[in-house]
Design a protein around this motif. Structure first.
Motif, PDB file in Angstrom:
ATOM      1  N   MET A 132       0.825  -1.201   0.000  1.00 35.60           N
ATOM      2  CA  MET A 132       0.000   0.000   0.000  1.00 35.60           C
ATOM      3  C   MET A 132       0.861   1.253   0.000  1.00 35.60           C
ATOM      4  SD  MET A 132      -3.226  -0.826   2.464  1.00 35.60           S
ATOM      5  CE  MET A 132      -2.230  -1.465   3.783  1.00 35.60           C
ATOM      6  N   PHE A 171       0.235   5.611   0.291  1.00 37.80           N
ATOM      7  CA  PHE A 171      -0.746   6.573   0.780  1.00 37.80           C
ATOM      8  C   PHE A 171      -0.391   7.959   0.262  1.00 37.80           C
ATOM      9  CE2 PHE A 171      -2.430   3.554   3.853  1.00 37.80           C
ATOM     10  CZ  PHE A 171      -1.345   2.736   4.099  1.00 37.80           C
ATOM     11  N   TYR A 231      -1.120  12.029   1.071  1.00 30.67           N
ATOM     12  CA  TYR A 231      -1.594  12.989   2.062  1.00 30.67           C
ATOM     13  C   TYR A 231      -1.501  14.397   1.492  1.00 30.67           C
ATOM     14  CZ  TYR A 231      -1.432   9.640   5.967  1.00 30.67           C
ATOM     15  OH  TYR A 231      -1.650   8.588   6.814  1.00 30.67           O
ATOM     16  N   LEU A 275      -1.848  17.025   8.517  1.00 32.82           N
ATOM     17  CA  LEU A 275      -1.800  16.136   7.355  1.00 32.82           C
ATOM     18  C   LEU A 275      -3.138  15.411   7.241  1.00 32.82           C
ATOM     19  CD1 LEU A 275       1.282  16.305   8.487  1.00 32.82           C
ATOM     20  CD2 LEU A 275       1.639  14.375   6.970  1.00 32.82           C
ATOM     21  N   LEU A 280      -5.271  12.491   5.008  1.00 37.18           N
ATOM     22  CA  LEU A 280      -5.159  11.398   4.048  1.00 37.18           C
ATOM     23  C   LEU A 280      -6.116  11.635   2.886  1.00 37.18           C
ATOM     24  CD1 LEU A 280      -3.967   8.594   3.368  1.00 37.18           C
ATOM     25  CD2 LEU A 280      -5.884   7.591   4.624  1.00 37.18           C
ATOM     26  N   LEU A 332       2.137  14.714   0.074  1.00 38.67           N
ATOM     27  CA  LEU A 332       3.122  13.729   0.519  1.00 38.67           C
ATOM     28  C   LEU A 332       2.641  12.323   0.233  1.00 38.67           C
ATOM     29  CD1 LEU A 332       2.881  15.779   3.523  1.00 38.67           C
ATOM     30  CD2 LEU A 332       5.219  15.036   3.188  1.00 38.67           C
ATOM     31  N   GLU A 382       3.770   2.143   4.662  1.00 39.86           N
ATOM     32  CA  GLU A 382       3.676   1.679   6.037  1.00 39.86           C
ATOM     33  C   GLU A 382       4.898   0.863   6.422  1.00 39.86           C
ATOM     34  OE1 GLU A 382      -0.021   0.167   8.582  1.00 39.86           O
ATOM     35  OE2 GLU A 382       0.758  -1.336   7.194  1.00 39.86           O
ATOM     36  N   PHE A 425       5.758  -1.850  11.943  1.00 41.75           N
ATOM     37  CA  PHE A 425       4.932  -1.783  13.151  1.00 41.75           C
ATOM     38  C   PHE A 425       3.795  -0.781  13.008  1.00 41.75           C
ATOM     39  CE2 PHE A 425       7.694  -4.594  15.267  1.00 41.75           C
ATOM     40  CZ  PHE A 425       8.986  -4.264  14.903  1.00 41.75           C
ATOM     41  N   GLY A 426       3.404  -0.502  11.793  1.00 39.17           N
ATOM     42  CA  GLY A 426       2.274   0.383  11.568  1.00 39.17           C
ATOM     43  C   GLY A 426       2.637   1.838  11.419  1.00 39.17           C
ATOM     44  N   GLU A 427       3.918   2.165  11.687  1.00 37.89           N
ATOM     45  CA  GLU A 427       4.308   3.554  11.477  1.00 37.89           C
ATOM     46  C   GLU A 427       4.358   3.845   9.986  1.00 37.89           C
ATOM     47  OE1 GLU A 427       6.139   1.083  12.253  1.00 37.89           O
ATOM     48  OE2 GLU A 427       8.180   1.236  11.460  1.00 37.89           O
ATOM     49  N   GLN A 428       4.318   5.110   9.638  1.00 39.43           N
ATOM     50  CA  GLN A 428       4.360   5.466   8.223  1.00 39.43           C
ATOM     51  C   GLN A 428       5.638   6.229   7.920  1.00 39.43           C
ATOM     52  OE1 GLN A 428       0.736   6.971   6.472  1.00 39.43           O
ATOM     53  NE2 GLN A 428       0.103   4.840   6.500  1.00 39.43           N
ATOM     54  N   PHE A 432       7.373   8.772   5.185  1.00 40.36           N
ATOM     55  CA  PHE A 432       6.935   9.776   4.231  1.00 40.36           C
ATOM     56  C   PHE A 432       8.035  10.168   3.259  1.00 40.36           C
ATOM     57  CE2 PHE A 432       2.774  11.120   5.723  1.00 40.36           C
ATOM     58  CZ  PHE A 432       2.748  10.614   7.012  1.00 40.36           C
ATOM     59  N   GLY A 433       7.585  10.534   2.064  1.00 41.40           N
ATOM     60  CA  GLY A 433       8.478  11.179   1.131  1.00 41.40           C
ATOM     61  C   GLY A 433       8.712  12.625   1.541  1.00 41.40           C
ATOM     62  N   PRO A 434       9.571  13.320   0.816  1.00 38.00           N
ATOM     63  CA  PRO A 434       9.915  14.699   1.191  1.00 38.00           C
ATOM     64  C   PRO A 434       8.824  15.707   0.885  1.00 38.00           C
ATOM     65  CG  PRO A 434      11.049  14.066  -0.812  1.00 38.00           C
ATOM     66  CD  PRO A 434      10.371  12.825  -0.305  1.00 38.00           C
ATOM     67  N   LEU A 473       1.298   7.925  17.513  1.00 36.52           N
ATOM     68  CA  LEU A 473       2.660   8.099  17.028  1.00 36.52           C
ATOM     69  C   LEU A 473       3.049   9.567  17.112  1.00 36.52           C
ATOM     70  CD1 LEU A 473       0.841   6.280  14.755  1.00 36.52           C
ATOM     71  CD2 LEU A 473       3.149   5.649  14.088  1.00 36.52           C
ATOM     72  N   TYR A 494       5.729  12.284  15.148  1.00 41.80           N
ATOM     73  CA  TYR A 494       6.587  12.515  14.004  1.00 41.80           C
ATOM     74  C   TYR A 494       7.292  13.850  14.174  1.00 41.80           C
ATOM     75  CZ  TYR A 494       4.288   8.765  11.409  1.00 41.80           C
ATOM     76  OH  TYR A 494       3.822   7.547  10.997  1.00 41.80           O
ATOM     77  N   GLU A 523      11.319  18.732   4.253  1.00 43.17           N
ATOM     78  CA  GLU A 523      11.409  17.280   4.346  1.00 43.17           C
ATOM     79  C   GLU A 523      10.063  16.720   4.762  1.00 43.17           C
ATOM     80  OE1 GLU A 523      16.045  17.197   5.956  1.00 43.17           O
ATOM     81  OE2 GLU A 523      14.516  15.920   6.868  1.00 43.17           O
ATOM     82  N   GLY A 524       9.858  15.424   4.502  1.00 41.34           N
ATOM     83  CA  GLY A 524       8.646  14.796   4.982  1.00 41.34           C
ATOM     84  C   GLY A 524       8.754  14.481   6.459  1.00 41.34           C
ATOM     85  N   TYR A 578      -4.449   7.403   9.542  1.00 39.18           N
ATOM     86  CA  TYR A 578      -3.922   8.117  10.680  1.00 39.18           C
ATOM     87  C   TYR A 578      -4.507   9.520  10.685  1.00 39.18           C
ATOM     88  CZ  TYR A 578      -0.593   4.423  11.576  1.00 39.18           C
ATOM     89  OH  TYR A 578      -0.033   3.222  11.881  1.00 39.18           O
TER      90      TYR A 578
END
Lengths: 113, 113
Positions: A31, A33, A35, A43, A45, A92, A96, A99-102, A104-106, B34, B36, B42-43, B101
């Motif tokens: 997957m 995502f 944002y 942020l 989704l 963005l 995933e 552990f479920g954290e995401q 991100f791209g820049p 979480l 961040y 940056e992301g 999220y």
């Protein structure tokens, strides 16, 4: 953790035009995502993109406005169509983690004039 | 309706002191949270997480505390360093069954040397 790149990093576009944002991941992921972060906002989704199926859009976002492609397990594109100044945001992509954290791209900073 | 709130848009702390960033949520069904960190251009970068079965999780200088009865979580950074200066977002995993999220609006931390 995944390494994610996005193109373009920023753009200034005229209203009524469309922009396609590319997201590339250095590993295969199920997957991806997309944002949006509007100025001063959190942020939000837009949609979840699975390879080989239609993207799933969140409430308030529609495919005609934000078409998404997911041609393979490492790449996705988001198009912002028929842009208006209200579309000025940072866009963005993310994937995933274990552990479920995401991760991100820049981000792509879009300004619509 | 903002389900995850960070009421302090900014915070300044002296180097070496403790930074405490706060986050409140409204949905008692949230069960995974979480934090961040985001530098300019940056992301967001994943920092630390906590499950609702715990009330504390520690990783080096970073500790997250969860108070379920108050629907409140906080991130403690001890000791604070100038490199910690960034925008910090808290996020909660939606209980809807999707990988959604919900993010707060962020707190800009400035650590003064």
């Amino acid at each position: 953790s995944a390494v994610i790149s996005q193109k373009p990093s920023r753009d200034i576009c005229q209203r009524g035009t469309s922009l396609t944002i590319q997201c590339q991941v250095d590993s295969q992921v199920t997957m991806m995502f997309w944002y949006r972060q509007q100025p001063g906002q959190s942020l939000t989704l837009i949609a979840t993109a699975n390879q080989g199926s239609e993207a799933t859009y969140e409430s308030g976002f529609v495919i005609d406005k934000f078409p998404i492609s997911r041609p393979n397990l490492t790449f996705s594109t988001l198009t912002v169509s028929n842009m208006s100044p209200e579309d000025s945001s940072i866009y963005l992509c993310s994937v995933e983690g274990t552990f479920g954290e995401q991760y991100f791209g820049p981000g792509t900073r879009l300004t619509v004039t | 309706d903002q389900q995850v709130k960070q009421n302090s848009p900014s915070l300044s702390v002296q180097e070496g002191r403790i930074s405490i960033l706060n986050c409140d949520y409204t949905n008692s069904m949230f069960d995974y949270f979480l934090w961040y960190k985001k530098y300019p251009a940056e992301g967001p970068t994943f920092l630390i997480s906590i499950s609702s079965i715990k009330d504390k999780n520690e990783d080096g200088r970073f500790t997250v505390f969860l108070n379920k009865s108050a629907k409140h979580l906080s991130l403690h950074i001890v000791p604070s360093q100038p490199g910690d200066s960034a925008v910090y977002f808290c996020a909660a995993l939606s209980p809807s069954g999707t990988y959604k999220y919900i993010f707060g609006t962020g707190t800009r931390l400035k650590v003064l040397a």
